[in-house]
Design an enzyme around this catalytic site. Sequence first.
Site, PDB file in Angstrom:
ATOM      1  N   HIS A   1       1.974   0.612 -12.948  1.00 28.10           N
ATOM      2  CA  HIS A   1       2.592  -0.413 -13.608  1.00 28.10           C
ATOM      3  C   HIS A   1       4.209  -0.003 -13.427  1.00 28.10           C
ATOM      4  O   HIS A   1       4.602   0.969 -14.021  1.00 28.10           O
ATOM      5  CB  HIS A   1       2.317  -1.083 -14.780  1.00 28.10           C
ATOM      6  CG  HIS A   1       2.990  -2.164 -15.062  1.00 28.10           C
ATOM      7  ND1 HIS A   1       2.750  -3.501 -14.404  1.00 28.10           N
ATOM      8  CD2 HIS A   1       4.386  -2.448 -15.957  1.00 28.10           C
ATOM      9  CE1 HIS A   1       3.636  -4.510 -14.997  1.00 28.10           C
ATOM     10  NE2 HIS A   1       4.441  -3.765 -15.753  1.00 28.10           N
TER      11      HIS A   1
ATOM     12  N   MET B   1      -3.901  -7.252  -7.089  1.00 32.24           N
ATOM     13  CA  MET B   1      -3.660  -8.429  -7.699  1.00 32.24           C
ATOM     14  C   MET B   1      -4.645  -9.306  -8.395  1.00 32.24           C
ATOM     15  O   MET B   1      -4.726 -10.379  -8.255  1.00 32.24           O
ATOM     16  CB  MET B   1      -2.384  -9.133  -6.724  1.00 32.24           C
ATOM     17  CG  MET B   1      -1.477  -8.385  -6.228  1.00 32.24           C
ATOM     18  SD  MET B   1      -0.382  -7.818  -7.298  1.00 32.24           S
ATOM     19  CE  MET B   1       0.616  -9.288  -7.824  1.00 32.24           C
TER      20      MET B   1
ATOM     21  N   GLY C   1       0.686  -1.305  -0.062  1.00 35.99           N
ATOM     22  CA  GLY C   1       0.009   0.058   0.010  1.00 35.99           C
ATOM     23  C   GLY C   1       0.967   1.340   0.002  1.00 35.99           C
ATOM     24  O   GLY C   1       0.246   2.376   0.416  1.00 35.99           O
ATOM     25  N   SER C   2       2.230   1.236  -0.690  1.00 39.98           N
ATOM     26  CA  SER C   2       2.780   2.529  -0.435  1.00 39.98           C
ATOM     27  C   SER C   2       2.041   3.560  -1.505  1.00 39.98           C
ATOM     28  O   SER C   2       2.254   4.846  -1.240  1.00 39.98           O
ATOM     29  CB  SER C   2       4.228   2.271  -0.790  1.00 39.98           C
ATOM     30  OG  SER C   2       4.601   1.969  -2.062  1.00 39.98           O
ATOM     31  N   ASN C   3       1.537   3.153  -2.867  1.00 42.05           N
ATOM     32  CA  ASN C   3       1.036   3.882  -3.612  1.00 42.05           C
ATOM     33  C   ASN C   3      -0.186   4.366  -3.057  1.00 42.05           C
ATOM     34  O   ASN C   3      -0.407   5.821  -3.174  1.00 42.05           O
ATOM     35  CB  ASN C   3       0.700   3.114  -4.832  1.00 42.05           C
ATOM     36  CG  ASN C   3       1.926   3.376  -5.819  1.00 42.05           C
ATOM     37  OD1 ASN C   3       2.323   4.201  -6.390  1.00 42.05           O
ATOM     38  ND2 ASN C   3       2.616   2.119  -6.005  1.00 42.05           N
TER      39      ASN C   3
HETATM   40  C1  GRF Z   1       3.936  -1.141  -7.166  1.00 36.24           C
HETATM   41  O1  GRF Z   1       5.105  -1.415  -7.895  1.00 36.24           O
HETATM   42  C2  GRF Z   1       2.918  -1.004  -8.452  1.00 36.24           C
HETATM   43  O2  GRF Z   1       3.276  -0.448  -9.489  1.00 36.24           O
HETATM   44  C3  GRF Z   1       2.365  -2.535  -8.913  1.00 36.24           C
HETATM   45  O3  GRF Z   1       2.258  -3.154  -7.516  1.00 36.24           O
HETATM   46  C4  GRF Z   1       3.309  -2.601  -6.636  1.00 36.24           C
HETATM   47  C5  GRF Z   1       2.360  -2.084  -5.469  1.00 36.24           C
HETATM   48  O4  GRF Z   1       2.889  -1.631  -4.373  1.00 36.24           O
HETATM   49  N1  GRF Z   1       1.346  -2.442  -9.577  1.00 36.24           N
HETATM   50  P1  GRF Z   1       2.294  -0.703  -3.134  1.00 36.24           P
HETATM   51  O5  GRF Z   1       1.492  -1.618  -2.855  1.00 36.24           O
HETATM   52  O6  GRF Z   1       1.572   0.523  -3.798  1.00 36.24           O
HETATM   53  O7  GRF Z   1       3.461  -0.392  -2.354  1.00 36.24           O
END
Ligand code: GRF
Length: 218
Positions: free
Chosen positions: A126, A107, A29-31
């Site tokens: 992505h 996912m 969940g960093s994004n």
């Molecule tokens: C990120 O690298 C994103 O590009 C890919 O999955 C990863 C998710 O990372 N689709 P996070 O859970 O947001 O840290």
Amino acid sequence: MGVRVPPSANHGEPMKTKGRVAIFLSGRGSNFEAIYQNSLKKEANFEVVVIISNKKSARGLEKAKEYGLPAFFISPKKFGLKTAYEKEIIKTLKKHDVDLICLAGYMKIVGEELLRAYENRILNIHPALLPAFPGLHAQKQALDYGVKVSGCTVHFVDAGVDSGPVILQQAVAVEPGDDEETLSQRILKEEHRIYSAALRLYFENRLKISERNVIILA
Ligand code: GRF
């Protein structure tokens, strides 16, 4: 003629001040966190209104709860068919009056039900410069191939895997000695920046889809 993407489906209701964003995640969940932190800035034109995870144990889900955000685990297994699972998701999205969905490490492949209900209103990030290296372990794919430049892509979601029209991309150099971890970290930093940049453009109503092209209006 292209399709001007509506910033929100207001249907004659008074204009909302901020775009209402749902985040779908399955893990870290960093994004999500980066988008959320950016949404708290004074100038932000979007807010995060709900988090949905298909994984009960997702760290991102816990973080969302810590922030006091509405955060839900919706179990695909409980619903069996993808359409039933997605109908349940749509109920939650409607309840929170969501304008736009951001997939952030979600996912699962989005199915017809959601694509129809939120046409041109689902984005994904992505960790590669699409169309290179779609699917899982994009950073490893890039290293294994031996490219000198990789990066990240924000795109609209269609029925394929990482195949929808590209909104923004950021190149990241592959450095000598990079491994999956170091390259992923540098790409992630850019992911955190361009995802919010794409959201800003979306809610400024500046994205126009013309076949495969996303035109960014001035
Ligand atoms: C990120 O690298 C994103 O590009 C890919 O999955 C990863 C998710 O990372 N689709 P996070 O859970 O947001 O840290």
